[in-house]
Design a protein around this motif. Structure first.
Motif, short mmCIF file in Angstrom:
data_model
loop_
_atom_site.label_atom_id
_atom_site.label_comp_id
_atom_site.label_asym_id
_atom_site.label_seq_id
_atom_site.Cartn_x
_atom_site.Cartn_y
_atom_site.Cartn_z
N UNK A 122 0.84 -1.20 0.00
CA UNK A 122 0.00 0.00 0.00
C UNK A 122 0.87 1.25 0.00
N UNK A 123 1.86 1.30 0.88
CA UNK A 123 2.74 2.47 0.97
C UNK A 123 3.66 2.57 -0.24
N UNK A 124 4.10 1.44 -0.75
CA UNK A 124 4.96 1.47 -1.93
C UNK A 124 4.24 2.10 -3.11
N UNK A 125 2.97 1.79 -3.28
CA UNK A 125 2.20 2.36 -4.39
C UNK A 125 2.00 3.86 -4.20
N UNK A 126 1.78 4.29 -2.97
CA UNK A 126 1.59 5.72 -2.70
C UNK A 126 2.85 6.50 -3.04
N UNK A 127 3.99 6.04 -2.55
CA UNK A 127 5.25 6.75 -2.78
C UNK A 127 5.63 6.71 -4.26
N UNK A 128 5.34 5.60 -4.93
CA UNK A 128 5.64 5.48 -6.36
C UNK A 128 4.80 6.46 -7.18
N UNK A 129 3.54 6.63 -6.79
CA UNK A 129 2.64 7.50 -7.56
C UNK A 129 2.84 8.98 -7.24
N UNK A 130 3.35 9.28 -6.06
CA UNK A 130 3.49 10.68 -5.62
C UNK A 130 4.88 10.88 -5.02
N UNK A 131 5.86 11.06 -5.92
CA UNK A 131 7.26 11.15 -5.50
C UNK A 131 7.52 12.31 -4.55
N UNK A 132 6.75 13.36 -4.66
CA UNK A 132 7.00 14.55 -3.85
C UNK A 132 6.82 14.28 -2.35
N UNK A 133 6.16 13.18 -1.99
CA UNK A 133 5.97 12.86 -0.58
C UNK A 133 7.27 12.43 0.09
N UNK A 134 8.25 12.03 -0.70
CA UNK A 134 9.51 11.57 -0.13
C UNK A 134 9.37 10.17 0.45
N UNK A 135 10.30 9.83 1.32
CA UNK A 135 10.27 8.53 1.99
C UNK A 135 9.23 8.55 3.10
N UNK A 136 8.96 7.37 3.66
CA UNK A 136 8.03 7.31 4.78
C UNK A 136 8.51 6.28 5.80
N UNK A 137 8.08 6.48 7.03
CA UNK A 137 8.38 5.55 8.12
C UNK A 137 7.06 5.20 8.79
N UNK A 138 6.85 3.91 9.07
CA UNK A 138 5.61 3.45 9.70
C UNK A 138 5.94 2.73 11.00
N UNK A 139 5.10 2.97 12.02
CA UNK A 139 5.34 2.31 13.31
C UNK A 139 4.10 2.44 14.18
N UNK A 140 4.02 1.57 15.19
CA UNK A 140 2.98 1.69 16.20
C UNK A 140 3.22 2.95 17.03
N UNK A 141 2.14 3.57 17.47
CA UNK A 141 2.24 4.71 18.37
C UNK A 141 2.34 4.18 19.81
N UNK A 142 3.25 4.78 20.58
CA UNK A 142 3.43 4.44 21.99
C UNK A 142 2.78 5.55 22.82
#
Length: 216
Positions: A122-142
């Motif tokens: 899901x995230x790979x497709x988002x970043x591929x389609x919208x390069x201006x977003x840059x990289x992303x990091x995903x994690x659980x919230x503490x």
């Protein structure tokens, strides 16, 4: 984690499921939300100076120096009013909020649909389609975020995956994108992401009511 869940208003459920409208928002925008999700500390970290620091109070002085060093190294926006130091380093960062499990009671109360998302593709497709977003990091919230007290030798830096304990009910799984945004909210069109989105139901009856047949 391989899967997470997204709760979406019914009016936008079809568009989200088809990848036609995937909404991201900035920390700043979420900090101004109203209602039970309102968290004024989103995107910032507060450190208080609750008393005057004496010349011999080395721990407090080191904490204050550390706070200035953190702010200088991160080039963050700072506000210092009445001995309250506020670091606003993520005000314009875009985030996408999901949950680690579905909340069907919330869906009933607020008329939401819930979707299971296969996170990585899901995230790979988002970043591929919208390069201006840059990289992303995903994690659980503490849920252990609290203000720092410089007078006690504490200088807390901002962690984008921390929230106060009172929001633990959200069970949030968060994605933070590296680029800043001039818009509070961004609606993305990513049809390829639809392959990673699947609506989830609580019971077979709900599934049939939506026009599907249950499968094992």
């Amino acid at each position: 984690m391989p899967y997470a869940f997204k709760h979406v208003p019914m009016d936008f459920a079809r568009a989200f499921e088809e990848g036609e409208s995937i909404r991201l928002g900035t920390f700043g925008a979420y900090s101004r939300m109203e209602g039970m999700r309102s968290d004024r500390s989103e995107g910032s970290q507060r450190n208080y100076l609750t008393k005057e620091i004496s010349e011999t109070d080395t721990d407090a002085r080191m904490a204050l120096d550390q706070l200035y060093a953190i702010q200088f190294s991160q080039n963050v926006e700072n506000l210092h009013i009445n001995n309250v130091f506020i670091s606003n380093s993520y005000e314009r960062k875009l985030i996408f909020c999901m949950s680690t499990q579905p909340d069907f009671d919330l869906c009933d109360r607020e008329k939401l649909a819930v979707f299971r998302i296969e996170v990585r593709p899901f995230l790979e497709e988002i970043v591929k389609a919208h390069h201006y977003l840059g990289d992303c990091v995903a994690n659980r919230v503490v849920y252990d975020k609290r203000d720092g007290d410089i007078s006690k030798g504490e200088a807390r830096s901002f962690n984008p995956f921390q929230k106060p304990q009172k929001f633990e009910w959200e069970k949030e799984y968060r994605v933070v994108f590296s680029s800043d945004s001039g818009e509070n909210f961004v609606n993305l069109r990513v049809p390829q992401a639809a392959n990673s989105i699947r609506r989830t139901f609580r019971t077979p009856e709900e599934l049939r009511a939506a026009g599907f047949e249950p499968t094992d």
